[in-house]
Enzyme design. Structure first.
Site, PDB file in Angstrom:
ATOM      1  CD  GLU A 189      -2.702   2.161  -6.661  1.00 19.95           C
ATOM      2  OE1 GLU A 189      -2.068   3.216  -6.417  1.00 19.95           O
ATOM      3  OE2 GLU A 189      -2.909   1.295  -5.802  1.00 19.95           O
ATOM      4  N   GLY A 230      -3.514  -0.167   1.505  1.00 20.22           N
ATOM      5  CA  GLY A 230      -2.983   0.101   2.829  1.00 20.22           C
ATOM      6  C   GLY A 230      -2.502   1.542   2.940  1.00 20.22           C
ATOM      7  CB  SER A 232      -2.843   5.443  -2.002  1.00 15.24           C
ATOM      8  OG  SER A 232      -2.876   4.423  -2.974  1.00 15.24           O
TER       9      SER A 232
END
Ligand SMILES: Nc1nc2c(ncn2[C@@H]2O[C@H](COP(=O)(O)OP(=O)(O)OP(=O)(O)O)[C@@H](O)[C@H]2O)c(=O)[nH]1
Ligand SMILES: [Ca+2]
Length: 526
Positions: A189, A230, A232
């Site tokens: 991510e 929200g 991480s």
């Protein structure tokens, strides 16, 4: 002489008499000039025609790709497009559509798994309208789930897999080319967010001419990426020191012919929704009644929170205690300073097994370069007018804005922003304070390095986020080596060819005039 020259250059009527012969001879250079002139004009017309037709826009061969970002708070569907023939160039992929899926994120459907797949219906239909029908089959569709599903997986792996296979089945039954649905790691991510913003900002671009001087090539610096979700939050940047003290935080990329050693870390539970939960359960530890005074909400604001829901997350489970009341009654007191003090307790700075840490004993090298901060970093700072285009408001003025905002009574705030969703509006005081604490105390941005952060929602038409980088990687659209680049664009090449041809023809003509000296040009004309 004068008469002679005039005679040969003026157009005289043809005379069949013997005295006309010298005049016939003097028309030869004139004919040659005419022919040359004619050829010259013909060449110019031909070159211009070639240039124009070559540069005519051919019907573009457009490709499409779809990525679903299954976040903890909600799912977004993105449609990207790019010209097929430029697939490997940097900065050519563009977002053409974003569709927000109604309802919670897919991890919120653990009790009614099939509803997770149904929730995607509307956005998949929207994608079918955006992508031309004849290209549906060849258009890849990917789904990546982030921290909400990571948490659900920690809580109950089986249920998480059920949710994932329900959405997978829905995507398989769509007309698109399904390529996978999975939970991406925090590292991925962070990395794909960094790739996305640097791709869109053109940081990977290298000039064609400069490639001839590899040692001297001045390559633009990359920009660090800060993503606040929200559940991480990720920090990713290229540190000054190439060697990393922690292998799990280091990534190596080779992109467009250059190597990058990147630092990344994803803090699970430090997205702003889970951080608020963690703060509330800490506050609850000292609470004797169901009523909790909270400085992170405006005075006059009240909210009931289910105790069961509050503890139903791996982020808060460790603080679980049996309480006599089923609901917590939160009452705002609007005090930035007190809110900040409570929030800062979330960042454990007591021990660091490395030369340098951010918080919770996590390695972080010294901050380096500029940063792009997106997702909730942008939503919140943009609402508070703290996200100027070029550079942000100085840290001190951000803090005084927050002090002022948090101290406003809820009734006044609500009246001032009737168009903003109450859920978002009520949490801007907490969220703004959390962002400042995370950046300042957590990551240790100073008064100076704060100025290097740019809060951004979009770059061009594309949202900043991990999805574009994810698709670029999975479709092999970012080559490791720099594709062979022509030093000139096609238009530049044709233009230069026309110009040099004109110069050449002009020079030939001039040379011919000077050396052959046609009689008509001998005096005064050339
Ligand atoms: N103010 C505001 N908040 C938003 C908006 N969209 C989302 N949020 C909130 O901002 C936070 C982060 O949103 P996202 O970046 O979408 O987070 P996510 O992808 O769902 O969560 P992760 O899985 O942790 O990445 C969540 O608390 C959302 O409720 C918006 O348009 N305005
Ligand atoms: Ca996210």
């Amino acid at each position: 002489m004068d008469v002679d020259t005039r005679a040969s250059c003026q157009s005289l009527p043809y005379s069949g008499s013997a005295g006309a012969k010298p005049k016939m001879a003097s028309t030869k250079p004139k004919m040659a000039v005419l022919i040359l002139g004619f050829l010259f004009v013909l060449a110019v017309i031909a070159l211009i025609t070639v240039a124009v037709t070559q540069n005519q826009r051919l019907p573009k061969n457009i490709k499409y790709g779809i990525v679903l970002d299954a976040g903890s708070s909600h799912t977004n569907l993105y449609v990207y497009t790019w010209p097929a023939e430029k697939e490997n160039d940097t900065g050519v992929v563009q977002q053409v559509e974003v569709c927000k899926v109604e309802g919670p994120g897919i991890s919120g459907y653990s009790q009614a798994v099939q509803n997770a797949s149904r929730s995607l219906q509307h956005c998949l239909e929207r994608a079918q309208e955006v992508v031309p029908q004849q290209q549906h089959q060849e258009t890849p569709v990917y789904l990546g789930a982030t921290a909400g599903m990571r948490l659900l997986s920690l809580e109950n792996r089986h249920v998480a897999m059920e949710v994932l296979s329900a959405v997978e089945n829905r995507l398989r039954s769509s007309p698109f080319n399904f390529q996978g649905a999975r939970i991406i790691t925090g590292q991925e991510e962070g990395a794909y967010g960094w790739i996305t913003i640097n791709y869109l900002l053109g940081s990977f671009k290298q000039s064609g001419w400069l490639n001839f001087l590899p040692k001297l090539t001045s390559i633009k610096e990359t920009v660090g990426a800060l993503d606040l979700g929200g559940a991480s939050t990720q920090i990713t940047f290229v540190p000054e020191q190439e060697q990393s003290e922690s292998q799990e935080n280091s990534l190596h990329f080779r992109l467009y012919g250059k190597s990058y050693n990147v630092y990344t870390h994803s803090f699970l539970c430090y997205g702003k929704d889970q951080a608020l939960r963690m703060k509330l359960v800490r506050d609850l530890q000292n609470a004797e009644t169901a009523r909790l005074q909270d400085p992170c909400f405006h005075t006059g604001y009240e909210r009931n929170v289910s105790i069961r829901d509050l503890y139903a997350s791996p982020c808060t489970a460790n603080y679980k205690q049996s309480l006599a009341f089923p609901q917590l009654h939160v009452v705002g007191s609007g005090d930035y300073q007190a809110c900040q003090t409570r929030i800062e307790e979330l960042f454990n700075k007591t021990s660091c097994p490395y030369s340098k840490c951010s918080f919770n004993g996590i390695f972080q090298p010294p901050l380096q370069g500029h940063f792009g901060a997106f997702s909730a970093f942008y939503f919140v700072m943009n609402f508070l007018n703290l996200s100027a285009d070029s550079s942000p408001a100085p840290l001190n003025s951000a803090i005084s804005t927050m002090k002022n905002f948090c101290s406003r009574p809820w009734s006044e705030v609500k009246a001032a922003y009737p168009q903003v969703k109450e859920k978002y509006l009520s949490e801007y005081c907490f969220s703004g304070t959390y962002i400042i604490s995370l950046l300042k105390t957590g990551y240790e941005f100073s008064l100076e390095t704060w100025q290097q952060i740019q809060f951004l929602g979009k770059i061009g038409s594309s949202d900043a986020g991990w999805t574009l980088g994810y698709m670029l990687n999975l479709t092999n659209m970012i080559p490791a080596e720099q594709p062979l680049m022509r030093p000139l664009s096609h238009a530049g090449y044709v233009g230069l060819m026309v110009l040099s041809s004109l110069v050449l023809v002009g020079a030939l003509l001039l040379g011919w005039c000077i050396f052959r000296k046609p009689r008509c040009l001998r005096k005064g004309i050339v």
